[in-house]
Design an enzyme around this catalytic site. Structure first.
Site, PDB file in Angstrom:
ATOM      1  N   GLN A 164      -4.829  -1.737   9.583  1.00  0.00           N
ATOM      2  CA  GLN A 164      -4.895  -3.080   8.955  1.00  0.00           C
ATOM      3  C   GLN A 164      -5.347  -4.136   9.902  1.00  0.00           C
ATOM      4  OE1 GLN A 164      -3.609  -3.457   5.713  1.00  0.00           O
ATOM      5  NE2 GLN A 164      -4.013  -5.830   6.139  1.00  0.00           N
ATOM      6  N   LYS A 199       0.960  -1.169  -0.009  1.00  0.00           N
ATOM      7  CA  LYS A 199       0.006  -0.157  -0.114  1.00  0.00           C
ATOM      8  C   LYS A 199       0.686   1.004  -0.010  1.00  0.00           C
ATOM      9  CE  LYS A 199      -3.513  -2.281   2.239  1.00  0.00           C
ATOM     10  NZ  LYS A 199      -4.552  -2.920   3.486  1.00  0.00           N
ATOM     11  N   ASP A 206     -11.469   2.737   4.182  1.00  0.00           N
ATOM     12  CA  ASP A 206     -11.956   1.240   4.420  1.00  0.00           C
ATOM     13  C   ASP A 206     -13.234   1.266   4.190  1.00  0.00           C
ATOM     14  OD1 ASP A 206     -10.044  -0.390   4.306  1.00  0.00           O
ATOM     15  OD2 ASP A 206      -9.311  -0.034   6.398  1.00  0.00           O
TER      16      ASP A 206
HETATM   17  N1  GUN Z   1      -7.259  -6.886   6.044  1.00  0.00           N
HETATM   18  C1  GUN Z   1      -7.527  -7.577   5.074  1.00  0.00           C
HETATM   19  N2  GUN Z   1      -8.193  -6.762   3.934  1.00  0.00           N
HETATM   20  C2  GUN Z   1      -8.161  -5.432   4.630  1.00  0.00           C
HETATM   21  C3  GUN Z   1      -8.673  -4.070   4.232  1.00  0.00           C
HETATM   22  O1  GUN Z   1      -9.157  -4.082   3.169  1.00  0.00           O
HETATM   23  N3  GUN Z   1      -8.632  -2.893   5.101  1.00  0.00           N
HETATM   24  C4  GUN Z   1      -7.967  -3.342   6.233  1.00  0.00           C
HETATM   25  N4  GUN Z   1      -8.124  -2.415   6.818  1.00  0.00           N
HETATM   26  N5  GUN Z   1      -7.384  -4.640   6.500  1.00  0.00           N
HETATM   27  C5  GUN Z   1      -7.534  -5.454   5.987  1.00  0.00           C
END
Ligand code: GUN
Length: 302
Positions: free
Chosen positions: A93, A49, A116
């Site tokens: 995350q 990311k 998110d």
């Molecule tokens: N863990 C797995 N997929 C995601 C996501 O799309 N966002 C976040 N914050 N954590 C994740």
């Protein structure tokens, strides 16, 4: 043989479309990514990311905290980021360590910085079809379907998995696109029969190669959201049904990634299929960038 739905091509298209929007902003969009603990898979995702932010010219802040971090400490980090004018998007995350109250954490993120789409306000906005950030993985699936010309309206869609991150928002987005949607889960009676009805089948359960020939309707569009890492040779051999050339690749790398659908069965039976890796995965990050740019535009009045 299934048509391969190439997530990397669609990702590149989405990212290219963001470039002029980023250039038009008075201030560069800023994304903060918070990772608690040292889960290796999460570290890979977070780094990826941050790297994509850099390649697009977004400002990013990576905040790493040890496994022992408390809920209160994490809430304090979020409070600081909520008040930080340079930050447009905040991502914690998931999963966080089990002693942390993840619900409280997600509710603390300011809804206009919740890129998110996990905050209850944004879940509500999705539910009633108001604009707002949509969870990145399901939003990426919808972009893939739209940009590869797959019709959704009127189709029978079956989503296997009911997580807050993927299954539920995926079902809601398909519903808004006028599919007839069924959500299946661990208590579903006769999963194979439910899946066989699916013209669009979405696997989002996190179990390697779980959906096999008995679940796949011939000609269906099969969307595989799972990313499962296999390191045991015996497990790889069972999944790959001892096919020598495929196992040779496993032996060379000592590992493989497999989705929730069986790759050989999906390839043989589906009309179109997202491979793992290279299908849905790249789209999650593209949509995260898109949500961050949108948040920045909104916050900067553009
Ligand atoms: N863990 C797995 N997929 C995601 C996501 O799309 N966002 C976040 N914050 N954590 C994740």
């Amino acid at each position: 043989m299934a048509q391969i739905l190439d997530g990397k091509l669609v990702r590149d298209e989405i990212l290219a479309e963001l470039e002029p929007r980023i250039a038009a902003l008075p201030r560069r969009p800023g994304l903060a990514v918070v990772l608690v603990g040292g889960d290796p898979a999460s570290e890979v995702y977070v780094n990826s990311k941050i790297k994509t932010c850099a390649s697009l010219g977004l400002v990013s802040e990576k905040i790493l905290r040890p496994e022992t971090t408390t809920t209160a400490e994490l809430l304090a980090i979020i409070d600081e980021l909520n008040g930080n004018e340079a930050i447009d998007g905040i991502l914690v995350q998931m999963p966080v360590p089990p002693h942390i109250d993840s619900r409280q954490v997600l509710e603390r993120i300011a809804p206009d910085k919740d890129i998110d789409g996990f905050h209850p306000v944004n879940v509500g906005r999705l539910s009633i079809g108001l604009p707002g950030p949509r969870p990145c993985t399901p939003a990426g699936v919808m972009e893939l379907l739209r940009r590869t010309g797959i019709e959704v309206a009127g189709k029978r869609a079956v989503v296997v998995g009911r997580s807050d991150i993927v299954g539920k928002p995926m079902a809601m987005l398909l519903l808004h696109a006028h599919a007839t949607v069924t959500i299946c889960h661990s208590r579903t009676v006769d999963l194979a029969a439910e899946c066989q009805r699916a013209e669009i089948l979405v696997g989002a359960i996190g179990r390697p190669a779980f959906l096999t020939a008995e679940h796949i309707r011939p000609g269906a569009v099969v969307i595989d959201v799972g990313i499962n890492r296999i390191t045991e040779r015996s497990e790889a051999a069972a999944i790959l049904r001892n096919e020598a050339n495929l196992l040779a690749e496993f032996d060379r790398k000592g590992k493989m990634l497999v989705g929730d659908t069986h790759p050989l069965d999906a390839m043989a039976l589906a009309g179109a299929w997202t491979p793992v890796p290279g299908g849905v995965g790249p789209l999650t990050i593209a949509m995260l960038m898109s949500n961050t740019v949108e948040a920045a535009e909104r916050r900067q009045g553009c």
